[in-house]
Scaffold this motif. Structure first.
Motif, mmCIF file in Angstrom:
data_model
loop_
_atom_site.group_PDB
_atom_site.id
_atom_site.type_symbol
_atom_site.label_atom_id
_atom_site.label_comp_id
_atom_site.label_asym_id
_atom_site.label_seq_id
_atom_site.Cartn_x
_atom_site.Cartn_y
_atom_site.Cartn_z
ATOM 1 N N ALA A 21 38.924 38.813 46.328
ATOM 2 C CA ALA A 21 37.973 39.242 46.565
ATOM 3 C C ALA A 21 37.351 40.443 47.970
ATOM 4 O O ALA A 21 38.072 40.755 47.777
ATOM 5 C CB ALA A 21 37.337 37.156 47.006
ATOM 6 N N GLY A 22 36.609 40.052 49.415
ATOM 7 C CA GLY A 22 36.136 40.714 49.680
ATOM 8 C C GLY A 22 34.873 41.935 49.056
ATOM 9 O O GLY A 22 34.291 41.172 48.180
ATOM 10 N N GLY A 23 35.409 43.051 49.723
ATOM 11 C CA GLY A 23 34.485 44.259 49.603
ATOM 12 C C GLY A 23 33.256 43.601 50.124
ATOM 13 O O GLY A 23 32.902 43.016 51.676
ATOM 14 N N ALA A 24 31.602 43.772 49.483
ATOM 15 C CA ALA A 24 30.513 44.294 50.219
ATOM 16 C C ALA A 24 29.657 43.123 49.256
ATOM 17 O O ALA A 24 29.689 43.320 47.574
ATOM 18 C CB ALA A 24 30.004 44.726 50.625
ATOM 19 N N PRO A 25 28.733 42.705 50.223
ATOM 20 C CA PRO A 25 27.983 41.745 49.191
ATOM 21 C C PRO A 25 26.939 42.962 48.334
ATOM 22 O O PRO A 25 26.251 43.459 48.922
ATOM 23 C CB PRO A 25 26.702 41.024 50.073
ATOM 24 N N THR A 26 25.911 42.558 47.290
ATOM 25 C CA THR A 26 25.163 43.204 46.559
ATOM 26 C C THR A 26 24.275 42.445 46.741
ATOM 27 O O THR A 26 23.671 41.150 47.363
ATOM 28 C CB THR A 26 25.717 43.333 45.497
ATOM 29 N N GLY A 27 23.059 42.928 46.188
ATOM 30 C CA GLY A 27 21.943 42.134 45.387
ATOM 31 C C GLY A 27 20.107 41.934 47.112
ATOM 32 O O GLY A 27 20.661 42.950 48.118
ATOM 33 N N LYS A 36 50.204 32.390 60.780
ATOM 34 C CA LYS A 36 50.419 33.989 61.158
ATOM 35 C C LYS A 36 50.641 34.284 62.419
ATOM 36 O O LYS A 36 50.778 35.353 61.833
ATOM 37 C CB LYS A 36 49.712 33.841 60.132
ATOM 38 N N PHE A 37 48.478 34.187 63.005
ATOM 39 C CA PHE A 37 48.795 35.344 63.928
ATOM 40 C C PHE A 37 48.685 35.180 65.501
ATOM 41 O O PHE A 37 48.265 35.871 66.482
ATOM 42 C CB PHE A 37 47.518 35.878 63.465
ATOM 43 N N GLN A 38 48.966 33.896 65.514
ATOM 44 C CA GLN A 38 49.029 33.582 66.943
ATOM 45 C C GLN A 38 48.053 33.576 68.003
ATOM 46 O O GLN A 38 47.416 33.072 66.970
ATOM 47 C CB GLN A 38 50.695 33.796 67.385
ATOM 48 N N PRO A 98 48.158 37.993 51.213
ATOM 49 C CA PRO A 98 48.907 37.062 52.393
ATOM 50 C C PRO A 98 47.910 37.548 53.753
ATOM 51 O O PRO A 98 48.419 37.584 54.201
ATOM 52 C CB PRO A 98 49.853 39.162 52.178
ATOM 53 N N HIS A 99 46.311 37.789 53.436
ATOM 54 C CA HIS A 99 45.746 37.389 54.457
ATOM 55 C C HIS A 99 45.724 36.024 54.608
ATOM 56 O O HIS A 99 45.344 36.087 56.552
ATOM 57 C CB HIS A 99 44.136 37.557 53.965
ATOM 58 N N ILE A 100 45.569 34.448 54.586
ATOM 59 C CA ILE A 100 46.020 33.460 54.704
ATOM 60 C C ILE A 100 46.802 33.498 54.179
ATOM 61 O O ILE A 100 47.042 32.974 52.588
ATOM 62 C CB ILE A 100 44.747 32.881 54.471
ATOM 63 N N ASP A 101 47.744 32.699 54.744
ATOM 64 C CA ASP A 101 48.814 32.051 54.226
ATOM 65 C C ASP A 101 49.227 30.899 54.013
ATOM 66 O O ASP A 101 48.391 30.155 54.003
ATOM 67 C CB ASP A 101 50.572 32.345 55.233
ATOM 68 N N ASP A 144 43.119 39.982 63.980
ATOM 69 C CA ASP A 144 43.724 40.349 63.398
ATOM 70 C C ASP A 144 43.191 39.482 62.467
ATOM 71 O O ASP A 144 43.044 39.746 61.172
ATOM 72 C CB ASP A 144 44.759 40.219 63.703
ATOM 73 N N TYR A 145 43.812 38.092 62.595
ATOM 74 C CA TYR A 145 42.739 37.047 61.644
ATOM 75 C C TYR A 145 41.734 36.985 60.978
ATOM 76 O O TYR A 145 41.438 37.230 59.958
ATOM 77 C CB TYR A 145 43.252 35.809 62.098
ATOM 78 N N ILE A 146 40.886 37.314 61.895
ATOM 79 C CA ILE A 146 38.797 37.497 61.132
ATOM 80 C C ILE A 146 39.166 39.501 60.983
ATOM 81 O O ILE A 146 38.254 39.239 59.501
ATOM 82 C CB ILE A 146 37.726 38.282 62.889
ATOM 83 N N SER A 147 39.864 40.040 60.928
ATOM 84 C CA SER A 147 40.096 40.867 60.232
ATOM 85 C C SER A 147 40.824 40.534 58.767
ATOM 86 O O SER A 147 39.844 41.205 58.021
ATOM 87 C CB SER A 147 40.895 42.695 61.052
ATOM 88 N N ALA A 148 41.160 40.122 58.960
ATOM 89 C CA ALA A 148 41.922 40.251 57.193
ATOM 90 C C ALA A 148 40.930 38.341 56.779
ATOM 91 O O ALA A 148 40.922 38.803 55.193
ATOM 92 C CB ALA A 148 43.454 39.084 57.480
ATOM 93 N N PHE A 149 40.021 38.244 57.345
ATOM 94 C CA PHE A 149 39.538 37.111 56.294
ATOM 95 C C PHE A 149 37.887 38.048 55.129
ATOM 96 O O PHE A 149 37.640 37.771 54.182
ATOM 97 C CB PHE A 149 38.138 36.657 57.574
#
Lengths: 204, 228
Positions: free
Chosen positions: A88-94, A173-175, A17-20, A180-185
């Motif tokens: 996806a998401g989470g944090a980078p590794t390595g 979606k975010f008008q 639901p993050h990007i419609d 809010d869009y940046i958070s969803a990204f």
């Protein structure tokens, strides 16, 4: 070399639901496709027809404006699609995670800096995480379809993560709520791809 | 009793003390019509978000940025004439505040048609015909890459010209190459049309002509000529 319009690496609804799905469909089939078509038409009129986009960008100040605008639009969106993935998401590794911690103190502080760059870009544009010539990381934003590879850039570097903050990227979606869009990204960032880009630059 | 009197006097004086600090002359004006008044050309939801979120945010940010400064008493046109001396937060929000108020007034329900009188004559003389003017104005709107505005402007020589500006810039700003008195405008930020028209900016511009408020534009044109 013939220019190819790249495939979207997942279904239109894959980032819900993050990007419609409707945003993805219009963004890819209308906006991105139009940049591709207009770039192909514009570059044909120049001596750089057939050259890779990265090379074109290093001369972009001497080329007609449509090459800059639509070439940027073509390249930036391709990088953007690849920078995202379902689940996806989470944090980078390595090595990338290490470099982020060294430069920004923590992943959270890096995110705050990137969020600021994205939220404070006035008008249309992009936020970037890039690698500078000395291999250090930098966060910046650019106007319209410009990017850090262009010889017009005030933060010259190689982008490894990009976020589209044109209103077309989030308005359905975010008008007006760009934050809010940046958070969803962050829920759909494909860190594997971003890390691979980073490491291939280090290995050059 | 004496104590109560002192309190009364102090409280009674508060409004006067506040009055001494003059209120800003810059107000957030009501929308001159209902959110759904421009349907079906400009949809209700777009109008509501555009006015109540975007426009209001520009106003609030502008008001906050100039709080306690002389700019609270400086007319907008004078602020724009020296905008190069101001930080981006003032330039962007001042433009966003003023441009949108102008834009709401350039539209009305049951608008459209053609401009009459001196403005109609001047448009014909400058652009050949009203249709040619519309074509050039629409083209400027489609060609503005990224966010911005299209303007019909009266130049220093009293002649009309069409121009487009980036982001929330406008033809009053001394950062503009082609300056003058704007008398008509169109917002081509994606937020102005995306909910209804998405990537089809040209369709939005076509629809816009149906709500153009030529009475207002004719009035601004007459005022601009008097100023020359």
């Amino acid at each position: 070399m013939d220019y190819q319009f790249p495939e979207l690496p997942y279904a239109f609804n894959a980032l819900e639901p993050h990007i419609d799905a409707m945003t993805m469909e219009i963004h890819y089939t209308k906006h991105h496709k139009t940049y591709f078509d207009k770039f192909v038409a514009a570059i044909k009129e120049t001596e750089m027809n057939g050259a890779p986009l990265e090379e074109i960008f290093t001369h972009v100040s001497k080329l007609p404006t449509p090459v800059r605008n639509h070439g940027g639009g073509l390249y930036n969106h391709t990088l953007f699609w690849e920078s995202m993935a379902p689940n996806a998401g989470g944090a980078p590794t390595g090595k990338l995670a290490d470099a982020i911690n060294v430069k920004y103190g923590s992943f959270e502080e890096f995110k705050a800096k990137f969020n600021d760059a994205a939220a404070n870009r006035f008008g249309s544009g992009w936020a970037w995480l890039s690698v500078k010539a000395d291999n250090s990381l930098c966060v910046c934003s650019s106007a319209n379809q410009d990017n850090p590879l262009m010889d017009t850039s005030d933060c010259p570097a190689t982008p490894i993560l990009g976020l589209d903050v044109w209103e077309h990227a989030y308005y359905l979606k975010f008008q007006n709520r760009r934050p809010d869009y940046i958070s969803a990204f962050w829920n759909v960032v494909n860190w594997e791809v971003v890390q691979a880009r980073y490491e291939s630059i280090l290995n050059k | 009793m004496k104590k109560i009197l002192v309190y009364l006097v102090v409280f009674a004086a508060i409004p006067f003390a506040l009055k001494a600090q003059k209120e800003s002359i810059h107000k957030f004006a009501p929308l001159p019509y209902a959110y759904d008044a421009l349907e079906p050309y400009i949809d209700k939801m777009t109008m509501e978000i555009h006015y109540d979120r975007h426009h209001r945010a520009y106003y609030n940010n502008f008001a906050a940025a100039i709080k306690g400064t002389d700019l609270e008493q400086t007319p907008m046109v004078a602020i724009f004439a020296n905008i190069s001396t101001q930080p981006a937060a003032i330039k962007n929000n001042a433009g966003g505040y003023w441009n949108h108020e102008m834009f709401w007034n350039c539209m009305k329900p049951n608008g459209g048609g053609v401009p009459l009188g001196k403005l109609g004559d001047a448009i014909n003389a400058t652009f050949g015909s009203f249709d040619n003017f519309r074509k050039q104005f629409a083209e400027a709107g489609v060609k503005r890459f990224g966010s911005g505005w299209v303007w019909l402007v009266v130049g220093a020589d009293g002649k009309l010209f069409i121009n487009s500006t980036a982001n929330q810039d406008n033809p009053y700003m001394n950062t503009e190459e082609k300056r003058g008195t704007p008398i008509f405008c169109l917002d081509v930020w994606e937020h102005a049309y995306y909910l209804k028209y998405q990537n089809k900016r040209a369709d939005y511009i076509t629809a816009f002509w149906n709500v153009a408020n030529w009475d207002f534009v004719q009035k601004l044109y007459a005022e601009a000529l008097v100023k020359k």
